[in-house]
Design an enzyme around this catalytic site. Structure first.
Site, mmCIF file in Angstrom:
data_model
loop_
_atom_site.group_PDB
_atom_site.id
_atom_site.type_symbol
_atom_site.label_atom_id
_atom_site.label_comp_id
_atom_site.label_asym_id
_atom_site.label_seq_id
_atom_site.Cartn_x
_atom_site.Cartn_y
_atom_site.Cartn_z
ATOM 1 N N ARG A 241 0.861 -1.185 0.000
ATOM 2 C CA ARG A 241 0.000 0.000 0.000
ATOM 3 C C ARG A 241 0.896 1.234 0.000
ATOM 4 N NH1 ARG A 241 -3.280 -3.020 -1.382
ATOM 5 N NH2 ARG A 241 -5.253 -3.591 -0.390
ATOM 6 N N GLU A 270 -3.780 7.212 -4.645
ATOM 7 C CA GLU A 270 -4.111 6.678 -5.981
ATOM 8 C C GLU A 270 -5.393 7.318 -6.498
ATOM 9 O OE1 GLU A 270 -4.212 2.400 -5.646
ATOM 10 O OE2 GLU A 270 -2.167 2.339 -4.907
ATOM 11 N N HIS A 288 -1.081 -0.180 -9.744
ATOM 12 C CA HIS A 288 -1.706 -1.113 -8.800
ATOM 13 C C HIS A 288 -2.263 -2.355 -9.521
ATOM 14 C CE1 HIS A 288 -3.760 -1.329 -4.608
ATOM 15 N NE2 HIS A 288 -3.502 -2.528 -5.083
HETATM 16 C C1 8YV Z 1 -6.419 -5.176 -5.628
HETATM 17 C C2 8YV Z 1 -4.829 -5.520 -3.813
HETATM 18 O O1 8YV Z 1 -7.429 -5.899 -5.083
HETATM 19 O O2 8YV Z 1 -5.697 -7.556 -3.053
HETATM 20 C C3 8YV Z 1 -5.233 -6.453 -2.762
HETATM 21 O O3 8YV Z 1 -5.100 -6.086 -1.569
HETATM 22 O O4 8YV Z 1 -4.308 -4.494 -3.543
HETATM 23 C C4 8YV Z 1 -5.109 -5.824 -5.252
HETATM 24 O O5 8YV Z 1 -5.149 -7.185 -5.501
HETATM 25 C C5 8YV Z 1 -6.610 -5.136 -7.078
HETATM 26 O O6 8YV Z 1 -5.765 -4.158 -7.573
HETATM 27 C C6 8YV Z 1 -8.026 -4.844 -7.499
HETATM 28 O O7 8YV Z 1 -8.343 -3.497 -7.426
#
Ligand code: 8YV
Length: 339
Positions: A241, A270, A288
């Site tokens: 993150r 973001e 991402h």
């Molecule tokens: C997002 C992610 O879900 O699973 C997570 O925590 O950060 C990613 O897999 C993906 O970018 C869908 O928006």
């Protein structure tokens, strides 16, 4: 036939997942990708029994106020810093995420970023595409830093961190990790990784990968002080993150030549990327997409669907959602969740 439950899907999803939902529930699925305002989110959630949502949908006590209908929220992500789990639990709403199905894909991507940043793939490709390879190249042009034989540091050794570590064997790397709790010895052996404290991790790693969940406590866990403790010429990768890293401090460290390069898939605000990072050739940036392989995104959608159906008590696994975050909600409903 009138269906008992209504489900909202906040973003376009694979047709096979939607079709499965539609067999059991009245489906309201968004056809275009958008960021919902808190008010829109509140409104949509007020009219349904369950929802599948994405990371940009933030659910907290205010979103849930006065909502007596909602029973399940399935996050299309393993990370759930967009959800206030205490507020959901208090409101009796089951929250679910998508762990495990994305471990290997996301670990692969950490290596893609690490390799690309260390060996300057992005900058070299931009240079070539700009038609700048016009003559003989100097022998000492485009020098990167090696991965093989070096020390890989992993901050956050959950399931994705472990998958990152296992891949290091192919590069003959020494692997160090730091986690609040040390892993059982058998897992350390499988990953060929040694626990060290955070200071040693920063001091000894040639390449550092961040794979820890974001919480208010680890906001800017890599700030100016930590960057200064990292080795000169090292590479930082963040697939977790954005809020874990002080982006301005990272840009300053790269610009000063202390860190050699960085590979970033996530950002503090973001989709905004810090302008100082955008200006630096030695940063590999992606939007991402760590879990974005066709198979894995399909598996994530199916897992979210399983969670919604089972959480509502319909379908083959009624009452046994595979990956609940707050299973105590099920226990309170008199339904046992999977341990
Ligand atoms: C997002 C992610 O879900 O699973 C997570 O925590 O950060 C990613 O897999 C993906 O970018 C869908 O928006």
């Amino acid at each position: 036939m009138t269906k008992r439950y209504k489900v909202w899907v906040s973003r376009p999803l694979f047709p096979e997942a939607l079709a499965r939902l539609e067999q059991h529930v009245e489906l309201h699925a968004e056809a275009i990708e958008r960021v919902h305002s808190p008010e829109q989110l509140r409104e949509r959630l007020a009219g349904v029994d369950a929802a599948i949502i994405g990371l940009s949908d933030r659910v907290d006590a205010a979103t849930l106020a006065g909502n007596h209908r909602l029973r399940v929220i399935a996050n299309l992500a393993v990370g759930y810093n967009n959800l206030d789990i205490d507020a959901l639990t208090r409101a009796g709403v089951l929250a679910c995420n998508t762990p495990d199905v994305l471990n290997e894909t996301t670990a692969d991507y950490a290596w893609a970023l690490l390799l690309a940043a260390a060996r300057r793939v992005g900058a070299a490709e931009r240079w070539l595409r700009a038609g700048q390879w016009t003559g003989a190249m100097r022998f000492d042009d485009w020098l990167g830093v090696d991965l093989h034989g070096k020390t890989l540091g992993i901050l956050g050794m959950g399931r994705i961190g472990q998958a990152v570590a296992r891949r290091a064997a192919g590069f003959d790397m020494r692997v160090l990790y730091h986690n609040r709790t040390r892993l059982p010895e058998v897992v350390e052996r499988q990953c060929a990784a040694c626990w060290v404290d955070k200071a040693a991790l920063l001091r000894e790693s040639d390449h550092l990968v961040l794979v820890l969940p974001y919480t208010p406590q680890n906001h800017h866990v890599i700030g100016a002080a930590e960057l200064a403790q990292m080795k000169r010429g090292s590479v930082l990768v963040n697939i977790a993150r954005g809020g874990l890293v002080d982006e301005a401090a990272l840009a300053a460290s790269l610009a000063a030549g202390h860190l050699a390069a960085a590979g970033l898939d996530v950002y503090e605000d973001e989709p905004v990327v810090h302008p100082a990072l955008l200006a630096l050739e030695q940063v590999v940036l992606s939007p991402h997409l760590g879990s974005a392989s066709a198979d894995t995104r399909r598996n994530m959608a199916q897992l979210a669907t399983d969670n919604v159906l089972a959480g509502l008590g319909v379908g083959p696994d009624a009452g046994r959602p595979p990956t609940p975050i707050n299973p105590q909600v099920l226990a309170a409903r008199g339904v046992l969740g999977k341990a």
